[in-house]
Motif scaffolding. Sequence first.
Motif, PDB file in Angstrom:
ATOM      1  N   ARG A  11      16.952 -18.067 -13.677  1.00 34.94           N
ATOM      2  CA  ARG A  11      17.572 -17.231 -12.639  1.00 34.94           C
ATOM      3  C   ARG A  11      16.924 -15.853 -12.610  1.00 34.94           C
ATOM      4  N   THR A  12      16.758 -15.255 -13.806  1.00 32.10           N
ATOM      5  CA  THR A  12      16.155 -13.928 -13.876  1.00 32.10           C
ATOM      6  C   THR A  12      14.713 -13.946 -13.392  1.00 32.10           C
ATOM      7  N   LEU A  13      13.945 -14.932 -13.848  1.00 35.23           N
ATOM      8  CA  LEU A  13      12.541 -15.005 -13.448  1.00 35.23           C
ATOM      9  C   LEU A  13      12.392 -15.345 -11.966  1.00 35.23           C
ATOM     10  N   ASN A  14      13.313 -16.131 -11.411  1.00 31.90           N
ATOM     11  CA  ASN A  14      13.252 -16.457  -9.989  1.00 31.90           C
ATOM     12  C   ASN A  14      13.434 -15.187  -9.140  1.00 31.90           C
ATOM     13  N   GLU A  15      14.375 -14.337  -9.526  1.00 38.10           N
ATOM     14  CA  GLU A  15      14.589 -13.099  -8.777  1.00 38.10           C
ATOM     15  C   GLU A  15      13.363 -12.195  -8.871  1.00 38.10           C
ATOM     16  N   ILE A  16      12.786 -12.114 -10.058  1.00 38.80           N
ATOM     17  CA  ILE A  16      11.579 -11.297 -10.224  1.00 38.80           C
ATOM     18  C   ILE A  16      10.438 -11.847  -9.383  1.00 38.80           C
ATOM     19  N   ALA A  17      10.271 -13.173  -9.386  1.00 42.47           N
ATOM     20  CA  ALA A  17       9.186 -13.794  -8.610  1.00 42.47           C
ATOM     21  C   ALA A  17       9.345 -13.523  -7.120  1.00 42.47           C
ATOM     22  N   ASP A  18      10.575 -13.589  -6.608  1.00 43.62           N
ATOM     23  CA  ASP A  18      10.813 -13.326  -5.182  1.00 43.62           C
ATOM     24  C   ASP A  18      10.415 -11.903  -4.808  1.00 43.62           C
ATOM     25  N   ILE A  19      10.760 -10.944  -5.671  1.00 49.32           N
ATOM     26  CA  ILE A  19      10.418  -9.542  -5.394  1.00 49.32           C
ATOM     27  C   ILE A  19       8.907  -9.335  -5.465  1.00 49.32           C
ATOM     28  N   LEU A  20       8.272  -9.955  -6.447  1.00 47.34           N
ATOM     29  CA  LEU A  20       6.810  -9.850  -6.555  1.00 47.34           C
ATOM     30  C   LEU A  20       6.117 -10.392  -5.317  1.00 47.34           C
ATOM     31  N   GLU A  21       6.614 -11.502  -4.816  1.00 52.30           N
ATOM     32  CA  GLU A  21       5.979 -12.143  -3.665  1.00 52.30           C
ATOM     33  C   GLU A  21       6.140 -11.316  -2.393  1.00 52.30           C
ATOM     34  N   VAL A  22       7.295 -10.693  -2.223  1.00 54.12           N
ATOM     35  CA  VAL A  22       7.572  -9.951  -0.992  1.00 54.12           C
ATOM     36  C   VAL A  22       7.028  -8.520  -1.045  1.00 54.12           C
ATOM     37  N   GLN A  23       7.280  -7.812  -2.142  1.00 55.31           N
ATOM     38  CA  GLN A  23       6.951  -6.386  -2.199  1.00 55.31           C
ATOM     39  C   GLN A  23       5.595  -6.088  -2.845  1.00 55.31           C
ATOM     40  N   TYR A  24       5.117  -7.010  -3.666  1.00 50.64           N
ATOM     41  CA  TYR A  24       3.847  -6.749  -4.369  1.00 50.64           C
ATOM     42  C   TYR A  24       2.926  -7.971  -4.263  1.00 50.64           C
ATOM     43  N   ARG A  38       0.830  -1.204   0.000  1.00 49.19           N
ATOM     44  CA  ARG A  38       0.000   0.000   0.000  1.00 49.19           C
ATOM     45  C   ARG A  38       0.869   1.260   0.000  1.00 49.19           C
ATOM     46  N   LEU A  39       1.937   1.239   0.797  1.00 53.14           N
ATOM     47  CA  LEU A  39       2.831   2.396   0.851  1.00 53.14           C
ATOM     48  C   LEU A  39       3.550   2.617  -0.479  1.00 53.14           C
ATOM     49  N   LEU A  40       3.940   1.517  -1.115  1.00 50.34           N
ATOM     50  CA  LEU A  40       4.581   1.649  -2.415  1.00 50.34           C
ATOM     51  C   LEU A  40       3.617   2.225  -3.446  1.00 50.34           C
ATOM     52  N   ALA A  41       2.362   1.776  -3.374  1.00 46.23           N
ATOM     53  CA  ALA A  41       1.360   2.302  -4.297  1.00 46.23           C
ATOM     54  C   ALA A  41       1.137   3.788  -4.054  1.00 46.23           C
TER      55      ALA A  41
END
Length: 242
Positions: free
Chosen positions: A152-165, A93-96
Amino acid sequence: MKSPTEPTAEPYLPLRKDFAMSVIRTLPLFVLLSVVVVATGCQRPLEERNALYSQNVEAQAEIDRLRMANDRLTIDHSALMAENNQLRTENSRLLAQQGQGNGGGANQRASTGFEDVPDVEIERTATQIAVRVPGDVLFASGEVELKASAQRTLNEIADILEVQYPNNTLRIEGYTDSDPIVRSGWDDNLELSLQRAASVHRYLAQRGISDERMYAAGFGATRLRANKPASRRVEIVVVLQE
């Protein structure tokens, strides 16, 4: 005067009486010893039974203590999970809000969390964050199966999506260059772009991103970029404001 050959019994009477009296006198002692032996024999199993009973009581008390400790840990774990989910929601919510409050250039400069992911380009606006992954990083020419090196690239993106979004809608967009399809077997660039977006969608779902907040779209050769390699891409778009 008696004949020497006649039997005489009187001398043996005192002996038999003395023997009988001796037996009578020792009988209570024998009985007492028997009682002691029996009592001792019974006392030992009784003591063993009492010791086993005490051990059983102690073991049961320890089991009850461990069960209560496990129940407390289960409750604490559930509470921490709930708190973690609340923090993720608040962070999103804060990021949004940050995206909505900043304008133009400041909006683009705000950290998205994807800046350290290799081989990607980030573009942020007030309503969305687009993570552009080059098609050559993800796929071989004319193919829709992900390269092993793309994980590797998609794994890093998925981790960020799960935690921050964790609650944002995600739009997976596929794009191609303007060269017409010749040998790959696809009907056209539109179909190729859609199938590539679908492959990324499926992989993110396997990584734990909910299907309910993702959808794939193919745009073919529309929205071309500066050159052909840059035009061939998949964009993972985080929707900040719908």
